[in-house]
Design an enzyme around this catalytic site. Structure first.
Site, PDB file in Angstrom:
ATOM      1  N   GLU A   1       0.825  -1.210   0.000  1.00  0.00           N
ATOM      2  CA  GLU A   1       0.000   0.000   0.000  1.00  0.00           C
ATOM      3  C   GLU A   1       0.859   1.260   0.000  1.00  0.00           C
ATOM      4  O   GLU A   1       0.537   2.240  -0.684  1.00  0.00           O
ATOM      5  CB  GLU A   1      -0.939  -0.009   1.216  1.00  0.00           C
TER       6      GLU A   1
ATOM      7  N   HIS B   1       2.052   2.043  -3.468  1.00  0.00           N
ATOM      8  CA  HIS B   1       1.076   2.763  -4.296  1.00  0.00           C
ATOM      9  C   HIS B   1       1.254   4.277  -4.156  1.00  0.00           C
ATOM     10  O   HIS B   1       1.186   5.023  -5.138  1.00  0.00           O
ATOM     11  CB  HIS B   1      -0.348   2.395  -3.888  1.00  0.00           C
TER      12      HIS B   1
END
Length: 266
Positions: free
Chosen positions: A133, A136
Protein backbone atom coordinates in the site's frame (compact mmCIF):
# COMPACT_ATOMS: atom_id res chain seq x y z
CA UNK A 1 -16.08 31.18 -27.40
CA UNK A 2 -16.31 27.39 -27.11
CA UNK A 3 -14.10 26.94 -30.20
CA UNK A 4 -11.52 29.36 -28.82
CA UNK A 5 -11.41 27.47 -25.53
CA UNK A 6 -11.02 24.13 -27.30
CA UNK A 7 -8.19 25.47 -29.47
CA UNK A 8 -6.46 26.80 -26.38
CA UNK A 9 -6.68 23.35 -24.77
CA UNK A 10 -5.24 21.74 -27.88
CA UNK A 11 -2.36 24.20 -27.92
CA UNK A 12 -1.61 23.48 -24.27
CA UNK A 13 -1.88 19.71 -24.65
CA UNK A 14 1.72 18.95 -25.77
CA UNK A 15 3.18 21.15 -23.02
CA UNK A 16 0.93 19.64 -20.37
CA UNK A 17 1.71 16.10 -21.45
CA UNK A 18 5.45 16.80 -21.25
CA UNK A 19 5.05 18.43 -17.85
CA UNK A 20 3.02 15.50 -16.53
CA UNK A 21 5.14 12.71 -17.99
CA UNK A 22 7.27 11.30 -15.19
CA UNK A 23 8.68 7.99 -13.99
CA UNK A 24 7.80 5.76 -11.08
CA UNK A 25 10.58 4.80 -8.65
CA UNK A 26 10.96 1.59 -10.70
CA UNK A 27 11.55 3.58 -13.89
CA UNK A 28 8.19 3.05 -15.59
CA UNK A 29 6.90 6.07 -17.51
CA UNK A 30 3.62 7.49 -16.21
CA UNK A 31 1.34 10.45 -16.84
CA UNK A 32 0.27 12.36 -13.71
CA UNK A 33 -1.55 15.62 -14.35
CA UNK A 34 -3.46 16.16 -11.11
CA UNK A 35 -1.71 18.69 -8.82
CA UNK A 36 -0.13 17.02 -5.80
CA UNK A 37 -1.74 19.45 -3.35
CA UNK A 38 -5.14 18.38 -4.68
CA UNK A 39 -4.21 14.70 -4.35
CA UNK A 40 -3.10 15.29 -0.77
CA UNK A 41 -6.30 17.17 0.06
CA UNK A 42 -8.47 14.41 -1.36
CA UNK A 43 -6.47 11.82 0.60
CA UNK A 44 -6.98 13.77 3.81
CA UNK A 45 -10.71 14.19 3.11
CA UNK A 46 -11.09 10.46 2.42
CA UNK A 47 -9.31 9.54 5.65
CA UNK A 48 -11.32 12.03 7.73
CA UNK A 49 -14.55 10.67 6.25
CA UNK A 50 -13.56 7.11 7.04
CA UNK A 51 -12.64 8.00 10.61
CA UNK A 52 -16.07 9.58 11.09
CA UNK A 53 -17.79 6.43 9.82
CA UNK A 54 -15.78 3.60 11.37
CA UNK A 55 -14.53 3.19 14.94
CA UNK A 56 -10.84 2.82 15.61
CA UNK A 57 -9.61 -0.26 17.43
CA UNK A 58 -8.96 0.14 21.14
CA UNK A 59 -6.89 -3.05 21.35
CA UNK A 60 -3.53 -1.87 22.69
CA UNK A 61 -1.56 -4.90 21.51
CA UNK A 62 -3.02 -4.75 17.99
CA UNK A 63 -2.32 -1.03 17.68
CA UNK A 64 1.21 -1.47 18.97
CA UNK A 65 1.98 -4.19 16.44
CA UNK A 66 0.47 -2.36 13.47
CA UNK A 67 2.25 0.87 14.40
CA UNK A 68 5.54 -1.02 14.74
CA UNK A 69 5.23 -2.71 11.35
CA UNK A 70 4.07 0.47 9.61
CA UNK A 71 6.91 2.54 11.05
CA UNK A 72 9.56 0.07 9.93
CA UNK A 73 8.02 -0.10 6.45
CA UNK A 74 7.88 3.69 6.15
CA UNK A 75 11.48 4.06 7.36
CA UNK A 76 12.72 1.51 4.81
CA UNK A 77 10.67 3.08 2.01
CA UNK A 78 11.98 6.56 2.76
CA UNK A 79 15.56 5.28 2.84
CA UNK A 80 15.45 3.12 -0.30
CA UNK A 81 13.19 5.36 -2.40
CA UNK A 82 14.65 8.63 -1.14
CA UNK A 83 14.32 10.30 -4.57
CA UNK A 84 10.54 9.83 -4.59
CA UNK A 85 8.20 12.55 -3.36
CA UNK A 86 7.29 11.43 0.14
CA UNK A 87 4.68 12.67 2.62
CA UNK A 88 6.03 14.87 5.38
CA UNK A 89 4.49 12.58 8.02
CA UNK A 90 2.50 9.35 8.14
CA UNK A 91 -0.61 8.66 10.22
CA UNK A 92 -1.64 5.07 10.95
CA UNK A 93 -5.09 4.03 12.22
CA UNK A 94 -6.44 0.53 12.91
CA UNK A 95 -10.15 0.35 12.09
CA UNK A 96 -12.66 -2.05 13.64
CA UNK A 97 -13.74 -3.61 10.37
CA UNK A 98 -13.99 -7.34 9.56
CA UNK A 99 -12.98 -6.84 5.92
CA UNK A 100 -9.37 -8.09 5.34
CA UNK A 101 -8.14 -4.84 3.87
CA UNK A 102 -5.63 -2.01 4.24
CA UNK A 103 -4.93 1.15 2.28
CA UNK A 104 -2.56 4.10 2.06
CA UNK A 105 -3.67 7.49 0.77
CA UNK A 106 -1.85 10.47 -0.74
CA UNK A 107 -0.59 12.66 2.06
CA UNK A 108 0.59 9.75 4.19
CA UNK A 109 -2.54 8.20 5.72
CA UNK A 110 -2.49 4.45 6.36
CA UNK A 111 -5.54 2.45 7.41
CA UNK A 112 -5.52 -1.20 8.50
CA UNK A 113 -8.71 -3.17 9.19
CA UNK A 114 -8.77 -5.57 12.10
CA UNK A 115 -10.11 -8.20 9.68
CA UNK A 116 -6.76 -8.18 7.88
CA UNK A 117 -5.04 -9.45 11.01
CA UNK A 118 -6.96 -12.72 10.72
CA UNK A 119 -5.42 -13.25 7.27
CA UNK A 120 -1.98 -11.71 7.80
CA UNK A 121 -0.97 -14.20 10.45
CA UNK A 122 2.51 -12.81 11.19
CA UNK A 123 4.06 -9.32 11.40
CA UNK A 124 5.95 -10.11 8.19
CA UNK A 125 2.70 -10.88 6.35
CA UNK A 126 1.25 -7.61 7.62
CA UNK A 127 4.43 -5.90 6.40
CA UNK A 128 3.80 -7.32 2.93
CA UNK A 129 0.38 -5.64 2.82
CA UNK A 130 1.51 -2.30 4.24
CA UNK A 131 4.59 -2.31 2.00
CA UNK A 132 2.32 -2.86 -1.01
CA UNK A 133 0.00 0.00 0.00
CA UNK A 134 2.85 2.42 0.75
CA UNK A 135 4.31 1.55 -2.67
CA UNK A 136 1.08 2.76 -4.30
CA UNK A 137 1.66 6.17 -2.68
CA UNK A 138 5.38 6.33 -3.51
CA UNK A 139 4.69 5.47 -7.16
CA UNK A 140 1.88 8.05 -7.35
CA UNK A 141 -0.51 5.42 -8.67
CA UNK A 142 -3.56 7.35 -7.43
CA UNK A 143 -2.61 10.38 -9.52
CA UNK A 144 -1.89 8.25 -12.57
CA UNK A 145 -5.15 6.33 -12.27
CA UNK A 146 -7.15 9.49 -11.70
CA UNK A 147 -5.52 11.12 -14.73
CA UNK A 148 -6.49 8.09 -16.82
CA UNK A 149 -10.09 8.14 -15.60
CA UNK A 150 -10.63 11.85 -15.99
CA UNK A 151 -9.14 11.98 -19.46
CA UNK A 152 -6.73 14.54 -20.82
CA UNK A 153 -9.29 17.31 -21.19
CA UNK A 154 -10.47 17.06 -17.59
CA UNK A 155 -6.86 16.86 -16.38
CA UNK A 156 -6.08 20.03 -18.29
CA UNK A 157 -9.01 21.69 -16.55
CA UNK A 158 -7.51 20.62 -13.23
CA UNK A 159 -4.21 22.22 -14.16
CA UNK A 160 -6.00 25.32 -15.40
CA UNK A 161 -7.84 25.74 -12.10
CA UNK A 162 -4.69 25.91 -10.01
CA UNK A 163 -5.00 29.65 -9.74
CA UNK A 164 -8.60 29.53 -8.54
CA UNK A 165 -7.80 28.45 -5.00
CA UNK A 166 -9.66 26.08 -2.72
CA UNK A 167 -13.06 26.95 -4.17
CA UNK A 168 -11.99 25.84 -7.65
CA UNK A 169 -10.60 22.57 -6.29
CA UNK A 170 -13.76 21.78 -4.33
CA UNK A 171 -15.92 22.66 -7.32
CA UNK A 172 -13.92 20.32 -9.53
CA UNK A 173 -14.09 17.45 -7.05
CA UNK A 174 -17.86 17.81 -6.74
CA UNK A 175 -18.38 18.09 -10.49
CA UNK A 176 -16.42 14.91 -11.13
CA UNK A 177 -18.09 13.02 -8.30
CA UNK A 178 -14.75 12.37 -6.59
CA UNK A 179 -15.65 13.48 -3.09
CA UNK A 180 -13.69 11.45 -0.58
CA UNK A 181 -13.47 8.24 -2.61
CA UNK A 182 -9.86 8.62 -3.75
CA UNK A 183 -7.69 5.71 -2.68
CA UNK A 184 -10.58 3.77 -1.15
CA UNK A 185 -12.83 2.98 -4.11
CA UNK A 186 -10.56 4.09 -6.96
CA UNK A 187 -9.40 0.85 -8.59
CA UNK A 188 -5.79 0.44 -9.59
CA UNK A 189 -4.80 -1.32 -12.79
CA UNK A 190 -3.00 -4.64 -12.94
CA UNK A 191 0.17 -2.74 -13.88
CA UNK A 192 -0.11 -0.71 -10.70
CA UNK A 193 -0.81 -3.78 -8.59
CA UNK A 194 2.14 -5.69 -10.01
CA UNK A 195 4.45 -2.71 -9.52
CA UNK A 196 3.27 -2.22 -5.94
CA UNK A 197 3.81 -5.93 -5.25
CA UNK A 198 7.45 -5.78 -6.34
CA UNK A 199 8.16 -2.45 -4.66
CA UNK A 200 6.47 -3.68 -1.50
CA UNK A 201 8.54 -6.86 -1.56
CA UNK A 202 11.74 -4.80 -1.70
CA UNK A 203 10.54 -2.47 1.05
CA UNK A 204 9.53 -5.24 3.46
CA UNK A 205 12.83 -7.06 2.92
CA UNK A 206 14.87 -3.92 3.61
CA UNK A 207 12.72 -3.27 6.68
CA UNK A 208 13.86 -6.62 8.08
CA UNK A 209 10.81 -8.78 7.34
CA UNK A 210 11.20 -12.17 5.68
CA UNK A 211 10.08 -11.65 2.05
CA UNK A 212 8.97 -15.28 1.76
CA UNK A 213 6.05 -14.31 3.97
CA UNK A 214 4.60 -12.26 1.10
CA UNK A 215 3.91 -15.53 -0.74
CA UNK A 216 2.36 -17.02 2.39
CA UNK A 217 0.14 -13.95 2.70
CA UNK A 218 -1.27 -14.26 -0.82
CA UNK A 219 -1.88 -17.96 -0.32
CA UNK A 220 -3.91 -17.02 2.75
CA UNK A 221 -5.74 -14.40 0.69
CA UNK A 222 -6.55 -17.00 -1.95
CA UNK A 223 -7.97 -19.29 0.74
CA UNK A 224 -10.27 -16.70 2.31
CA UNK A 225 -11.10 -14.88 -0.92
CA UNK A 226 -12.66 -17.80 -2.71
CA UNK A 227 -12.82 -17.79 -6.49
CA UNK A 228 -11.59 -14.82 -8.48
CA UNK A 229 -12.86 -13.70 -11.87
CA UNK A 230 -10.63 -14.62 -14.83
CA UNK A 231 -7.49 -12.49 -14.78
CA UNK A 232 -8.30 -10.76 -18.07
CA UNK A 233 -11.59 -9.53 -16.55
CA UNK A 234 -10.01 -8.17 -13.38
CA UNK A 235 -7.93 -5.13 -12.57
CA UNK A 236 -6.02 -7.26 -10.05
CA UNK A 237 -3.62 -10.06 -10.96
CA UNK A 238 -4.89 -13.55 -10.17
CA UNK A 239 -3.47 -14.94 -6.93
CA UNK A 240 -1.39 -17.50 -8.83
CA UNK A 241 0.13 -14.89 -11.14
CA UNK A 242 0.85 -12.65 -8.18
CA UNK A 243 2.62 -15.41 -6.28
CA UNK A 244 4.63 -16.41 -9.35
CA UNK A 245 5.86 -12.83 -9.88
CA UNK A 246 6.85 -12.53 -6.22
CA UNK A 247 8.76 -15.80 -6.36
CA UNK A 248 10.64 -14.64 -9.45
CA UNK A 249 11.77 -11.50 -7.61
CA UNK A 250 12.53 -13.36 -4.38
CA UNK A 251 16.30 -13.71 -4.97
CA UNK A 252 17.04 -9.99 -4.79
CA UNK A 253 14.60 -9.54 -1.92
CA UNK A 254 16.28 -12.28 0.11
CA UNK A 255 19.66 -10.61 -0.41
CA UNK A 256 18.25 -7.33 0.85
CA UNK A 257 16.68 -9.11 3.82
CA UNK A 258 19.95 -10.82 4.71
CA UNK A 259 21.68 -7.43 4.71
CA UNK A 260 19.05 -5.86 6.98
CA UNK A 261 18.48 -5.92 10.71
CA UNK A 262 15.67 -8.39 11.50
CA UNK A 263 12.48 -6.61 12.50
CA UNK A 264 10.82 -7.51 15.81
CA UNK A 265 7.16 -6.46 15.97
CA UNK A 266 5.84 -9.56 17.72
Amino acid sequence: MRLRFTLRLLMLLPLTLMAGCEETPNGRSQLTLVPENLMTQMGEDAFDQLQSQQPASSDVAVNRQVQCVAQKIVNAAEEYYSAAELPDAWEVVVFENPSPNAFALPGGRIGVNTGLLRVAETPAQLAAVIGHEVAHVLADHGNERLTQQLGIKAALLVVGMLGEGDFGQRQLMQALGLGAQLGISLPFSRTHEEEADLMGLEIMARAGFDPHQSVALWRNMATVGGGQPPEFLSTHPAHGSRIEALQQAMGNAVEAYNDSNPADCS
